[in-house]
Every structure is written in structure tokens, then in C-alpha cells.
Scaffold this active site. Sequence first.
Site, mmCIF file in Angstrom:
data_model
loop_
_atom_site.group_PDB
_atom_site.id
_atom_site.type_symbol
_atom_site.label_atom_id
_atom_site.label_comp_id
_atom_site.label_asym_id
_atom_site.label_seq_id
_atom_site.Cartn_x
_atom_site.Cartn_y
_atom_site.Cartn_z
ATOM 1 C CD GLU A 68 -3.388 -0.232 2.173
ATOM 2 O OE1 GLU A 68 -4.454 -0.521 1.966
ATOM 3 O OE2 GLU A 68 -3.076 1.097 3.315
ATOM 4 C CG HIS B 17 8.578 -29.480 0.191
ATOM 5 N ND1 HIS B 17 8.788 -30.645 0.030
ATOM 6 C CD2 HIS B 17 9.098 -29.349 0.962
ATOM 7 C CE1 HIS B 17 10.089 -31.419 0.850
ATOM 8 N NE2 HIS B 17 10.274 -30.177 1.237
ATOM 9 C CE LYS C 196 -12.527 1.003 0.483
ATOM 10 N NZ LYS C 196 -11.727 1.302 1.530
#
EC number: 5.3.1.9
Length: 447
Positions: free
Chosen positions: A287, A308, A422
Site C-alpha cells: 500500500e 516444496h 470500492k
Amino acid sequence: MSSLRLDLAYATVESAISTMEDPIRQAHDLLHNRTGAGSEFTGWLQLPKTYDRAEFARIIDAADRIRASSDVLLVIGIGGSYLGARAAIDMLSHSFHNQLPRSRRPGCAVLFAGHNISSAYLSDLFDILDGKDVSVNVISKSGTTTEPAIAFRLIRRWMEKKYSPDEVRRRIFATTDRAKGALKRLADEQGYETFVVPDDVGGRFSVLTTVGLLPIAAAGIDITALLAGARDAMAEYANPSLATNACYRYAAARNLLYRQGKQVELFVAYEPSLQHLAEWWKQLYGESEGKEGKGIFPASVLFSTDLHSMGQYIQEGQRMLMETVVRFDKPRRELTIPPAEDDSDGLNFLAGKTVDFVNQKAFAGTLLAHVDGQVPNMIISVPEQNAYHLGQLFYFFEKACGVSGYLLGVNPFDQPGVESYKRNMFALLGKPGFEKEKAALEARLPR
């Protein structure tokens, strides 16, 4: 206590660090003189020294009451409103702290909500809460952030069905704005005890404020030691000289590597209890730096588990990676590997060795393999897995992030890009005032 140690010997840029002396000093001045972009959100810089002592005492008192009255503290928040607390609780507690009987852990169980929009998660959460005494810490500066607001609506109704009005008031704690916002108004109307989200500290930098401290204290962790570590780090990293400031050397090294094409930084841990510290770190750097078409992409891996799965790519995939390894000199607990009579697994050569000895050799072997594969490594060694050194680590990464953002030429303290999704979500949900956007967006979606 001893400090964190930064080793850049495997970062391939150690000889070039001195070329960053002037840019680092300029970034330091922007930060400390509050002349840089976003300076109104740099209250975290002096916080370990200037924090509100009266509110700190209230945090201790509230945490004591929560532990005495509750089986579970439910923390409602998202992003910076919960990641720091979760990182600290996971790193400093028993790996299965919520499953331990109450007599074997120092605090109540801590669960989290409001960090997703999953009906299954919330429904399952209510199953777990059934039959338990619960306190709630809802954390939101505005009180209108979608995920925690939905969760709090549901949790509040559940609490009001379970307890009397007076008991609900005693069990809900709101961490929010000092004077305004939907949550502050509701808390005042309902009589919830409130704690302050400082105006000059952004969410991702707020772990050492009440935002993080109340849940951490309720879990039975020593927040006095946490702040002491941050305070000592604040003093240690106050000098802009790269010769003495490990925090700034880290910021300089990662920026030098970025300029060489290392666009992805992997946070590497060899302890699973650091999973949410890695999540906190990813938000902090993602951010802060990811804007204006710039920024190192922060990602994380837990070794040896992810060796792995991601080990092949790290070793031989695109050469755009660098690694920041956080390791401990001393494990929180230790076990010795026993001999086996049949030695069917061929591991008797490790009999008598500790599990951590094997983990450290996994670290050393992986370090050399990745460096040989052109993946530079920056190593942060932490003396012990305790509250004091976590306080140091929080401050180390926060200050390095602020300086690193200024080196990159961006405002490290805003996040304008998060508004785009948003607006789309609110429009698609039919929020009043978004009618035109709703029609345009729906026309672009598959039917």
C-alpha cells in the site's frame, strides 16, 4: 537487550550501498522534518516515546477485564485494523493458543471477523462462539468500512440476544476516531468504552497504537515490552548515517535491487508463526509503494513448507526476485530428534540433533542455493521470538518503508488506488448515488 542484525553480504549490492548516502539523508529529512508527501500521517515515527500514557493504562485495565470475563475476544477489523494484532498474537503465543485450555494460556482465545465477506466464515464463527462468554473489540476509524461494518451488525445482534443491555455495554470496546464517524456516534449512544485511532497514524502503521495493543494485551502478551523494543529501535534508527543505521541500509538495498530489475520481494520465514507478520508486511509495503506505476511487489513464502511448491520457481524461474529473510537466533521451544532402532528413514545421522538445528541448516542451504540462482538475499536476524524484539521489528519495517517510499519518489502514506474497487462494489450493490455507475458496470459484466 541486543538488537536486530541486518546482513547484506548475500544481497549483491553491499558495495553500492554507499552511493545511496545522499538520497537516504534526503529521505530522512523529508520524514523527520515532516516536509515530505503525506507528512500529516507520520505520527507513528515518535509514537513509541510519545504515546498517551493515560490511554495505555486504560488498555491494560480493559485487557485485564476482558481476560477475567471472557473465553473469547472477537476482534473485528480489516487491513491495518487487524493484521498487526494478529501478527503479534500468532508470533508470540503458543502455535495452538486458541485450542489450549484456559488454564494453560495467559489470555483469552482471540478470534477475528470483518476481514472478509464470507457468509460461511461468519456462520462457522457463530458455531464456535456458541456457549462461550465473548467480548468484542470493533476497530474502524470511520465505522463504515464494508467488511467490518457487516460483521459488527451481525455480531452486535448476537451479543444483544445473549446478554443484557448492561452486559453488552461492558463487553463491547470500540477503537475508532476521537470525535467523529459512525462508530464513534454509535459507541457514545450505546455506552461502549472507546479507544482512539490517532489522526496522524495511518492504518497500516497503527499496530503500536490502541488498534493493535488492546487485542495483543488481551491475549496475555506484554505490551510494555513491545513498546520498549520499538522505543529502543526508534533511538537506534534515528541517525541517517548508513554506516550505523541498519533500517536505512535495508531501504537502500531493496531500492538498489529494484533498479536492477528485482521487482518482487519475498518475505521469507522459517517459522509458521510468522505467517501473519508476513501479511502485515505485505500490506505495509504494497500500500505504501505500489502507486504511479512504481513499486516493488511484496509477496511471502514460509519455508521449508513452500520450498516444496514455490522452490522450483524461485530457483529457476524469472530472475525478478529478491528475498528478505527473517530468522531467529534462538527458537521459542526446542525438541531433540531421537534415534530409531531400524533407521528405516535413514535419519539416524540426525539423532541427538535438535529440530531447530535442522531448520537452520535448511535456511543455510536454501540461502546459498538461491544466491547461486541469482536471487539476492537480505537477512534480518532476531535474537529471540519475544515481545521486545517484535517491537523492534515492527518499527524497523515501518521506518524502512517510509524512507523507501521517498527513495522511490511516491507518497508512502496514502492509498488512492483502493477507492476504485470500492466505487464499483458500491455501485453494483445499489448504494444510493451510484445509479449511473451501476448501469454502466452491469453492461460490462457477463450475463
